[in-house]
Design a protein around this motif. Structure first.
Motif, PDB file in Angstrom:
ATOM      1  N   SER A 173      -9.332   4.016  -6.395  1.00 40.72           N
ATOM      2  CA  SER A 173      -8.592   2.888  -6.969  1.00 40.72           C
ATOM      3  C   SER A 173      -7.826   2.129  -5.885  1.00 40.72           C
ATOM      4  O   SER A 173      -7.616   0.914  -6.004  1.00 40.72           O
ATOM      5  N   PHE A 174      -7.402   2.836  -4.828  1.00 42.49           N
ATOM      6  CA  PHE A 174      -6.733   2.169  -3.720  1.00 42.49           C
ATOM      7  C   PHE A 174      -7.631   1.065  -3.152  1.00 42.49           C
ATOM      8  O   PHE A 174      -7.196  -0.063  -2.908  1.00 42.49           O
ATOM      9  N   VAL A 216      -8.818  -7.130  -4.298  1.00 42.47           N
ATOM     10  CA  VAL A 216      -8.212  -8.256  -5.021  1.00 42.47           C
ATOM     11  C   VAL A 216      -7.859  -9.430  -4.108  1.00 42.47           C
ATOM     12  O   VAL A 216      -8.134 -10.596  -4.446  1.00 42.47           O
ATOM     13  N   LEU A 240     -10.275  -0.336  -4.586  1.00 41.91           N
ATOM     14  CA  LEU A 240     -10.543  -1.399  -5.559  1.00 41.91           C
ATOM     15  C   LEU A 240      -9.399  -2.418  -5.573  1.00 41.91           C
ATOM     16  O   LEU A 240      -9.636  -3.634  -5.647  1.00 41.91           O
ATOM     17  N   LEU A 241      -8.169  -1.939  -5.492  1.00 42.32           N
ATOM     18  CA  LEU A 241      -7.030  -2.862  -5.399  1.00 42.32           C
ATOM     19  C   LEU A 241      -7.107  -3.686  -4.119  1.00 42.32           C
ATOM     20  O   LEU A 241      -6.707  -4.858  -4.087  1.00 42.32           O
ATOM     21  N   GLY A 242      -7.632  -3.078  -3.055  1.00 41.68           N
ATOM     22  CA  GLY A 242      -7.760  -3.793  -1.788  1.00 41.68           C
ATOM     23  C   GLY A 242      -8.765  -4.924  -1.821  1.00 41.68           C
ATOM     24  O   GLY A 242      -8.776  -5.774  -0.915  1.00 41.68           O
ATOM     25  N   VAL A 272       0.836  -1.205   0.000  1.00 46.11           N
ATOM     26  CA  VAL A 272       0.000   0.000   0.000  1.00 46.11           C
ATOM     27  C   VAL A 272       0.867   1.250   0.000  1.00 46.11           C
ATOM     28  O   VAL A 272       0.472   2.297  -0.548  1.00 46.11           O
ATOM     29  N   VAL A 301       1.615   1.758  -3.564  1.00 48.03           N
ATOM     30  CA  VAL A 301       0.431   2.311  -4.234  1.00 48.03           C
ATOM     31  C   VAL A 301       0.342   3.810  -3.970  1.00 48.03           C
ATOM     32  O   VAL A 301       0.016   4.602  -4.866  1.00 48.03           O
TER      33      VAL A 301
END
Length: 535
Positions: free
Chosen positions: A256-257, A263, A259-261, A242, A245
């Motif tokens: 977007s942070f 995954v 949304l990546l979280g 993170v 990121v």
């Protein structure tokens, strides 16, 4: 029939009834001892009824029948044939499937680290976009709501894991682990964001209890320490991820942070559905022996049953109903549970999170103005220390690493306290702070970080392991919040030197507690550990 043929025949008749009672082992051991040479040397076959063997099967059959252990004897013969083959020693467990399962499980650990640090960079931007800029109370809730949710999730995760199984609990955990970040990513107001953070915290609390429990149960005994430290390592990697990121994406893209979280939740769910079996040790503790042996062979290969038999207490099958309903504070389990709860309390009150929270200010005093660089220094040091711990834990042992870790933390804290309190050293306060902080992080990563989470599931029986780990993780989160909420007020009241000195004293007490109360678990099966705790 020869001995080998007889054993193979017994195996084919008993594969559908995989119940191993203790009585059979002692009855048939003499037979196996006397026949091992004949089995391993086909040129000298030993057949039942042969005068040259000096042994007849009839007395053994009568003894088994007299003691009411016919089934146990038959099944033990079957297991001996399966495990010994042509008289060779039991095969070492295969680890390829184990590694795959561990990699799937630690997706939960990665999410743990990622979501703890996800708002550190873009918090001001988030506050501006959602209309609570300048409101420190609401900004604080964005962080603290996750910690509160984690404590709540820890309370419920253990019961789910013990009642439904580790795999089913993981799948349930994936729901809030996915829903929370998505709600944050699509939030249009502060209440929606806070709700998403709370839900994410619940998922983190659930996974924090599940990951260490599952890894301890799927890992072969000889690799349980090394694989167990991967949990802490991946948490550190999640924090570093993170951070990357934050560097790679502008804070305006904070959605977007989140949304990546999401995954890791997807990977965890797919892995549990299609890759990972249920924990064989949990199945065995519930008396589901056929499923346990199937899962053991799937996980550890043909020698999986012998690995499984070393990880379940001898009376786990015979007393499964009583054990499954027992309180985790019953006399048989109390010591292991209390050690786990106290280890996490000591870990937190020795100052790890207070030091991390304050590290940015410490580095600024030393002339390092970049918050990212300060966080990177702490994060990289933590990762490297954990890697070293993973490489030596099976040689050094859990107990020694933990004692040395707390002694190192005490030295670092007391060094900094002395440096901050001594007027003669005031000009060196900044370098003392930097060196002391990094020394503390290194010693934490070498023991108190990875070993604490590894020890707790090792010290508890399978039937209460989920609840025991959950209780320990609840202790972790409650103490974490307590330290985080009171640290700055304590610094104002007693000064930084006084607070660091107190942390150093707690670390010294931790070393003494581990030395006097915590058993060494390196290389021991779960039933051996339980027997030592109850001695």
């Amino acid at each position: 029939f020869s001995v080998k043929e007889m054993l193979q025949q017994r195996l084919s008749l008993t594969q559908q009834h995989p119940v191993l009672l203790r009585g059979g082992k002692s009855l048939v051991r003499p037979l196996l001892a006397k026949s091992s040479r004949a089995i391993s040397h086909p040129s000298s076959p030993l057949t039942f009824g042969s005068h040259s063997s000096g042994m007849s099967m009839k007395p053994i059959r009568r003894k088994i029948s007299r003691e009411g252990d016919a089934e146990a004897g038959e099944v033990f013969l079957a297991k001996a044939a399966a495990g010994a083959g042509e008289g060779a020693p039991a095969a070492e467990p295969e680890i390829s499937k184990v590694i795959a399962c561990v990699l799937v499980a630690v997706c939960g650990a990665f999410a743990f680290g990622f979501h703890l640090g996800i708002v550190n960079g873009p918090l001001e931007q988030i506050a501006g976009d959602l209309g609570f800029a300048g409101d420190k109370a609401r900004q604080g809730l964005v962080v603290s709501s996750t910690l509160a949710g984690a404590a709540l999730g820890s309370l419920t995760g253990g019961n789910l894991a013990d009642a439904l199984g580790r795999r089913a609990a993981f799948l349930l955990c994936c729901v809030p682990l996915l829903a929370g970040p998505l709600l944050c990513a699509w939030a249009a107001s502060f209440p929606q964001l806070a709700a998403g953070r709370l839900i994410t915290g619940v998922a983190i609390g659930l996974s924090s209890a599940l990951v260490s429990t599952y890894i301890s149960e799927v890992a072969p005994t000889k690799l349980r320490g090394t694989l167990g430290t991967i949990n802490q390592l991946v948490i550190c990697l999640g924090i570093l991820a993170v951070l990357c990121v934050n560097v790679a994406l502008p804070v305006t893209q904070w959605r977007s942070f989140f949304l990546l979280g999401a995954v890791p939740a997807v990977l965890l769910g797919l892995g549990m559905l299609f890759v990972c079996p249920e924990s064989p040790r949990w199945l065995a503790s519930k008396g589901r022996n056929a499923e346990a042996e199937t899962a053991a062979r799937s996980l550890w290969g043909p020698g999986g049953v012998s690995e499984l038999s070393g990880g379940v207490a001898p009376d786990a099958e015979g007393d499964k109903t009583k054990e499954g309903e027992a309180s985790m504070f019953a006399p048989r389990y109390r010591k292991g549970v209390m050690i786990g709860i106290l280890l996490f309390a000591i870990q937190q009150f020795a100052g790890i999170n207070a030091l991390v929270y304050f590290s940015t200010s410490v580095f600024r005093q030393a002339g390092v103005q970049s918050d990212t660089l300060a966080s990177a220094a702490v994060g990289v040091t933590n990762v490297l220390g954990t890697v070293v711990a993973a490489s030596i834990i099976e040689k050094a042992g859990r107990k020694q690493l933990l004692v040395n870790s707390y002694l190192g933390q005490a030295a670092a804290m007391l060094l900094m306290a002395f440096g901050f309190a001594s007027p003669a050293l005031s000009q060196y306060a900044a370098p003392i702070a930097v060196v002391g902080t990094l020394l503390y992080i290194v010693t934490f990563a070498l023991g108190a970080g990875p070993v604490t989470g590894l020890l707790v599931p090792e010290l508890c029986a399978a039937s209460i392991r989920g609840r025991a780990v959950a209780a320990a993780m609840t202790s972790h989160w409650v103490c974490n919040v307590a330290v985080g909420q009171t640290f700055m007020a304590a610094v104002t009241q007693f000064g930084l030197a006084g607070c660091y000195a107190a942390f150093g004293v707690v670390a010294l007490l931790g070393a003494f507690f581990v030395r006097s109360q915590v058993p060494e678990t390196k290389g021991k099966t779960f039933d051996q550990i339980e027997a030592e705790l109850n001695a």
